[in-house]
Motif scaffolding. Structure first.
Motif, short mmCIF file in Angstrom:
data_model
loop_
_atom_site.label_atom_id
_atom_site.label_comp_id
_atom_site.label_asym_id
_atom_site.label_seq_id
_atom_site.Cartn_x
_atom_site.Cartn_y
_atom_site.Cartn_z
N VAL A 9 -28.03 63.95 -13.40
CA VAL A 9 -26.70 63.34 -13.36
C VAL A 9 -25.79 64.03 -14.37
CG1 VAL A 9 -27.58 61.08 -12.65
CG2 VAL A 9 -27.29 61.57 -15.08
N GLU A 10 -24.49 63.93 -14.10
CA GLU A 10 -23.51 64.40 -15.09
C GLU A 10 -23.60 63.46 -16.29
OE1 GLU A 10 -19.75 64.35 -13.11
OE2 GLU A 10 -20.32 65.97 -11.74
N ASP A 11 -23.55 64.02 -17.46
CA ASP A 11 -23.70 63.26 -18.70
C ASP A 11 -22.37 62.61 -19.06
OD1 ASP A 11 -24.88 62.22 -20.91
OD2 ASP A 11 -24.99 64.09 -22.03
N GLU A 12 -22.08 61.49 -18.41
CA GLU A 12 -20.83 60.77 -18.65
C GLU A 12 -21.11 59.29 -18.87
OE1 GLU A 12 -17.84 61.45 -15.71
OE2 GLU A 12 -18.09 63.62 -15.78
N ALA A 13 -20.23 58.65 -19.59
CA ALA A 13 -20.39 57.22 -19.86
C ALA A 13 -20.39 56.42 -18.55
CB ALA A 13 -19.26 56.73 -20.76
N GLY A 14 -21.31 55.46 -18.45
CA GLY A 14 -21.34 54.57 -17.31
C GLY A 14 -22.23 54.99 -16.16
N VAL A 15 -22.77 56.21 -16.20
CA VAL A 15 -23.60 56.70 -15.09
C VAL A 15 -24.86 55.83 -14.94
CG1 VAL A 15 -24.97 58.63 -14.19
CG2 VAL A 15 -22.76 59.06 -15.26
N LEU A 16 -25.55 55.60 -16.04
CA LEU A 16 -26.77 54.80 -15.99
C LEU A 16 -26.48 53.38 -15.52
CD1 LEU A 16 -29.80 54.79 -16.44
CD2 LEU A 16 -29.37 54.19 -18.83
N SER A 17 -25.37 52.85 -15.96
CA SER A 17 -24.96 51.51 -15.54
C SER A 17 -24.74 51.44 -14.03
CB SER A 17 -23.70 51.10 -16.28
OG SER A 17 -23.24 49.86 -15.82
N LEU A 60 -32.91 54.50 -0.91
CA LEU A 60 -32.40 54.55 -2.29
C LEU A 60 -31.86 55.93 -2.63
CD1 LEU A 60 -34.99 52.46 -4.32
CD2 LEU A 60 -32.56 51.97 -4.03
N THR A 61 -32.56 56.96 -2.19
CA THR A 61 -32.12 58.34 -2.46
C THR A 61 -30.75 58.59 -1.84
OG1 THR A 61 -34.41 59.11 -2.56
CG2 THR A 61 -32.73 60.78 -2.14
N LYS A 62 -30.57 58.16 -0.61
CA LYS A 62 -29.27 58.32 0.06
C LYS A 62 -28.17 57.57 -0.70
CE LYS A 62 -31.11 59.07 4.69
NZ LYS A 62 -31.35 58.48 6.02
N GLN A 63 -28.49 56.37 -1.17
CA GLN A 63 -27.51 55.58 -1.92
C GLN A 63 -27.18 56.24 -3.26
OE1 GLN A 63 -25.92 52.74 -0.79
NE2 GLN A 63 -26.90 53.31 1.12
N LEU A 64 -28.19 56.81 -3.91
CA LEU A 64 -27.96 57.51 -5.18
C LEU A 64 -27.02 58.70 -4.99
CD1 LEU A 64 -31.53 57.40 -6.76
CD2 LEU A 64 -29.46 56.41 -7.75
N TYR A 65 -27.22 59.45 -3.91
CA TYR A 65 -26.36 60.61 -3.66
C TYR A 65 -24.90 60.21 -3.41
CZ TYR A 65 -29.68 64.49 -3.58
OH TYR A 65 -30.57 65.47 -3.94
N LYS A 66 -24.66 58.96 -3.05
CA LYS A 66 -23.28 58.51 -2.84
C LYS A 66 -22.55 58.29 -4.16
CE LYS A 66 -23.95 56.35 1.66
NZ LYS A 66 -23.90 55.09 2.42
N LEU A 67 -23.30 58.14 -5.25
CA LEU A 67 -22.67 57.96 -6.57
C LEU A 67 -22.10 59.30 -7.03
CD1 LEU A 67 -25.32 55.67 -8.31
CD2 LEU A 67 -23.18 54.99 -7.23
N VAL A 68 -20.89 59.27 -7.55
CA VAL A 68 -20.14 60.47 -7.89
C VAL A 68 -20.88 61.38 -8.87
CG1 VAL A 68 -18.00 61.31 -8.93
CG2 VAL A 68 -17.96 59.30 -7.45
N ASN A 69 -21.48 60.84 -9.90
CA ASN A 69 -22.05 61.65 -10.96
C ASN A 69 -23.49 62.11 -10.71
OD1 ASN A 69 -20.23 59.33 -12.53
ND2 ASN A 69 -19.77 61.45 -13.04
#
Length: 173
Positions: A9-17, A60-69
């Motif tokens: 993931v891109e190292d940005e605030a809120g990604v883990l959340s 879950l993998t498909k859903q994760l790829y939809k997240l921007v970061n």
């Protein structure tokens, strides 16, 4: 079945959340979670252990790829990997059984990191099975506290599957 996912993931605030919210919204549990910087600057690697069948993990993998970061998602469950976990365990150790506790800890290559009058704190690093085994062995002395990191894992470039080698070795013995 438990699956191990490696997510860059891109190292940005809120990604883990956002990732944990995705799992929570769908009612999935994350059994283990470890996050740290990856080999590239500005990128973090998240290693998750998630229960579910292949269909659930694919979803879950498909859903994760939809997240921007999210940059890359890999299910490395069946891939030859190097896996490690860190555990600190505080165990009762009186003067009468201290040497036995230390002897057993040496078998597992654990390090004594704190000594008190009636306890020892051990640091254990290894694959998750090793950590389970030492906890079982030390149980008879009385465990006061345990703290474990999540599993971290990298695929083996050599492609050597150590689990396969262990099973072959057990058949020969």
């Amino acid at each position: 079945m438990k699956h191990t996912l490696s997510v860059l993931v891109e190292d940005e605030a809120g990604v883990l959340s956002r990732i944990s919210s995705l799992f929570a919204r769908r009612g999935f549990n994350i059994e283990s979670l470890a996050v740290g910087p990856a080999e590239q600057g500005g990128v973090s690697r998240i290693t998750m252990v998630v229960p579910g069948d292949d269909r659930v993990i694919e979803q879950l993998t498909k859903q994760l790829y939809k997240l921007v970061n999210v940059l890359k998602v890999q299910d490395i469950t069946e891939t030859p990997c190097v896996e490690r976990e860190l555990m600190l365990v505080k165990v009762n150790a009186t003067s009468s059984n201290r040497s036995e506790v230390i002897e057993l800890s040496q078998i597992f290559r654990a390090r004594v990191v704190d000594v008190a009058e009636d306890s020892l704190t051990l640091e254990v690093v290894g694959d998750p099975g090793k950590l389970v085994a030492i906890v079982q062995v030390l149980q008879k002395f009385g465990l006061r506290e345990i703290a474990r990191t999540g599993k971290i894992s990298l695929t083996r470039e050599s492609g050597v599957n150590t689990e396969l080698l262990k099973s072959l070795e057990a058949k020969v013995s």
